[in-house]
Design an enzyme around this catalytic site. Sequence first.
Site, PDB file in Angstrom:
ATOM      1  N   PRO A 193      -1.255  -3.304  -4.264  1.00 27.23           N
ATOM      2  CA  PRO A 193      -0.294  -4.251  -4.844  1.00 27.23           C
ATOM      3  C   PRO A 193      -0.885  -5.598  -5.235  1.00 27.23           C
ATOM      4  CG  PRO A 193      -0.060  -4.188  -2.452  1.00 27.23           C
ATOM      5  CD  PRO A 193      -1.032  -3.092  -2.818  1.00 27.23           C
ATOM      6  N   LEU A 194      -2.084  -5.921  -4.695  1.00 32.15           N
ATOM      7  CA  LEU A 194      -2.634  -7.251  -4.948  1.00 32.15           C
ATOM      8  C   LEU A 194      -3.408  -7.344  -6.265  1.00 32.15           C
ATOM      9  CD1 LEU A 194      -3.768  -7.985  -1.308  1.00 32.15           C
ATOM     10  CD2 LEU A 194      -2.094  -9.310  -2.592  1.00 32.15           C
ATOM     11  N   TYR A 202      -6.835   8.028   6.957  1.00 30.13           N
ATOM     12  CA  TYR A 202      -7.569   6.762   7.058  1.00 30.13           C
ATOM     13  C   TYR A 202      -8.453   6.792   8.307  1.00 30.13           C
ATOM     14  CZ  TYR A 202      -4.117   5.178   3.582  1.00 30.13           C
ATOM     15  OH  TYR A 202      -3.321   5.061   2.477  1.00 30.13           O
TER      16      TYR A 202
HETATM   17  N1  LIG Z   1      -0.834   6.445  -1.189  1.00 24.95           N
HETATM   18  C1  LIG Z   1      -2.082   6.260  -1.571  1.00 24.95           C
HETATM   19  O1  LIG Z   1      -2.704   7.141  -2.173  1.00 24.95           O
HETATM   20  C2  LIG Z   1      -2.753   4.966  -1.241  1.00 24.95           C
HETATM   21  C3  LIG Z   1      -3.983   4.614  -1.830  1.00 24.95           C
HETATM   22  C4  LIG Z   1      -4.555   3.381  -1.489  1.00 24.95           C
HETATM   23  C5  LIG Z   1      -3.893   2.534  -0.615  1.00 24.95           C
HETATM   24  N2  LIG Z   1      -2.699   2.912  -0.044  1.00 24.95           N
HETATM   25  C6  LIG Z   1      -1.941   2.016   0.883  1.00 24.95           C
HETATM   26  O2  LIG Z   1      -1.704   0.798   0.232  1.00 24.95           O
HETATM   27  C7  LIG Z   1      -2.172  -0.279   1.040  1.00 24.95           C
HETATM   28  C8  LIG Z   1      -2.639  -1.408   0.131  1.00 24.95           C
HETATM   29  O3  LIG Z   1      -3.589  -0.933  -0.805  1.00 24.95           O
HETATM   30  P1  LIG Z   1      -5.076  -1.452  -0.921  1.00 24.95           P
HETATM   31  O4  LIG Z   1      -5.588  -1.844   0.420  1.00 24.95           O
HETATM   32  O5  LIG Z   1      -5.809  -0.460  -1.739  1.00 24.95           O
HETATM   33  O6  LIG Z   1      -4.934  -2.720  -1.850  1.00 24.95           O
HETATM   34  P2  LIG Z   1      -4.419  -4.220  -1.670  1.00 24.95           P
HETATM   35  O7  LIG Z   1      -3.674  -4.377  -0.402  1.00 24.95           O
HETATM   36  O8  LIG Z   1      -3.745  -4.553  -2.934  1.00 24.95           O
HETATM   37  O9  LIG Z   1      -5.785  -5.035  -1.631  1.00 24.95           O
HETATM   38  C9  LIG Z   1      -6.615  -5.076  -0.535  1.00 24.95           C
HETATM   39  C10 LIG Z   1      -7.827  -5.939  -0.904  1.00 24.95           C
HETATM   40  O10 LIG Z   1      -7.410  -7.250  -1.224  1.00 24.95           O
HETATM   41  C11 LIG Z   1      -8.054  -8.198  -0.378  1.00 24.95           C
HETATM   42  N3  LIG Z   1      -7.028  -9.218  -0.044  1.00 24.95           N
HETATM   43  C12 LIG Z   1      -5.951  -9.082   0.758  1.00 24.95           C
HETATM   44  N4  LIG Z   1      -5.219 -10.205   0.793  1.00 24.95           N
HETATM   45  C13 LIG Z   1      -5.859 -11.093  -0.010  1.00 24.95           C
HETATM   46  C14 LIG Z   1      -5.601 -12.427  -0.379  1.00 24.95           C
HETATM   47  N5  LIG Z   1      -4.535 -13.087   0.069  1.00 24.95           N
HETATM   48  N6  LIG Z   1      -6.449 -13.028  -1.245  1.00 24.95           N
HETATM   49  C15 LIG Z   1      -7.548 -12.378  -1.722  1.00 24.95           C
HETATM   50  N7  LIG Z   1      -7.854 -11.094  -1.412  1.00 24.95           N
HETATM   51  C16 LIG Z   1      -7.010 -10.464  -0.550  1.00 24.95           C
HETATM   52  C17 LIG Z   1      -8.533  -7.440   0.821  1.00 24.95           C
HETATM   53  O11 LIG Z   1      -9.707  -8.001   1.344  1.00 24.95           O
HETATM   54  P3  LIG Z   1      -9.729  -8.852   2.728  1.00 24.95           P
HETATM   55  O12 LIG Z   1      -9.734  -7.868   3.846  1.00 24.95           O
HETATM   56  O13 LIG Z   1     -10.986  -9.628   2.634  1.00 24.95           O
HETATM   57  O14 LIG Z   1      -8.508  -9.715   2.740  1.00 24.95           O
HETATM   58  C18 LIG Z   1      -8.826  -6.069   0.212  1.00 24.95           C
HETATM   59  O15 LIG Z   1     -10.106  -6.026  -0.348  1.00 24.95           O
HETATM   60  C19 LIG Z   1      -3.264   0.349   1.894  1.00 24.95           C
HETATM   61  O16 LIG Z   1      -3.498  -0.383   3.066  1.00 24.95           O
HETATM   62  C20 LIG Z   1      -2.697   1.702   2.165  1.00 24.95           C
HETATM   63  O17 LIG Z   1      -1.780   1.620   3.259  1.00 24.95           O
HETATM   64  C21 LIG Z   1      -2.130   4.105  -0.368  1.00 24.95           C
END
Ligand SMILES: NC(=O)c1ccc[n+]([C@@H]2O[C@H](COP(=O)([O-])OP(=O)(O)OC[C@H]3O[C@@H](n4cnc5c(N)ncnc54)[C@H](OP(=O)(O)O)[C@@H]3O)[C@@H](O)[C@H]2O)c1
Length: 280
Positions: free
Chosen positions: A209-210, A63
Amino acid sequence: MKTKQSLTFKLGGQLEINRLGYGGMQLTGTGVFGDVADRENAKKVLQKAVEQGVNFIDTAEAYGPKTNEVLIADALYPYKKDVVIATKGGFERPGPGQWIANGTPAFIRENIEGSLKRLKVDTIDLWQLHRFDPKVPVEETLAPVVEAVKAGKIRYVGLSEVNITQIEQAEKILPIVSVQNLYNLGNRQWEEVVDYTAKRNMAFIPWYPLASGPDKLADKINKIAAKHGAVTSQIALAWLLKRSANILLIPGTKSLEHLKENMAAANIELSEEEFTELSK
Ligand SMILES: NC(=O)c1ccc[n+]([C@@H]2O[C@H](COP(=O)([O-])OP(=O)(O)OC[C@H]3O[C@@H](n4cnc5c(N)ncnc54)[C@H](OP(=O)(O)O)[C@@H]3O)[C@@H](O)[C@H]2O)c1
């Protein structure tokens, strides 16, 4: 009387963590490349997360690359007792949006040593292999990880984006305590991995997860959200909390407002009927 769902999980059967954690990936530049635009705000988000009870934070060497680990240490070091920082290694990042698996032992060793320095820790609580590299036998990839565990540089080891065969292959080499795969209300391609990890007392850490699509779910979600006075993202998290007691949540956000909303999802316990309805 009905018992409430547990909001903690013991990683490796020992490290007690709150199931509502935080994912650091959003705190980077566009395409998960370079530093986040507003670094001061990002530090506040991380500090607020810990203040509100988060003690499991997910990051990765990839990252930024590297900038996300540095940011986490800048915001949180010296770490509050019991805060677990989980990182990963095994991805090269030649540019924004570009991800190339590299499971060569030299690269993995460099990743581990670098994460120790950037996170300012003597031991990485949870080190995850970001991806299996099809070009390198997993025995070779994990050899430096075995060495690091023996040397006390890594406490627990996890995997990411793997099927059951790959988990079993890795388990022949060293104990595995967690699996991080893409999984959410709208994307359930890894159901059997969720069940496999639950049976084996491993954590399952869904990424993204969101997400709650496809649209056909929207009506059902809206009805249930209205009943709980909640928003869609909270129902997506509440559904995961109910799905299996070994699921740890790492929603990511740059916004203090969204952080508050996501944390509050821990207070929503879906009924069996609501869970079944959403799961159809
Ligand atoms: N192992 C892997 O290959 C892999 C791949 C991807 C991700 N990850 C890990 O998983 C974590 C989570 O995944 P992710 O970031 O892809 O997806 P996520 O946490 O499901 O979604 C993040 C998105 O949702 C928005 N968001 C967050 N809270 C919100 C709310 N209450 N209401 C509306 N929108 C909201 C954020 O924007 P705002 O900033 O505007 O809130 C951002 O655009 C990452 O941080 C990383 O640590 C791992």
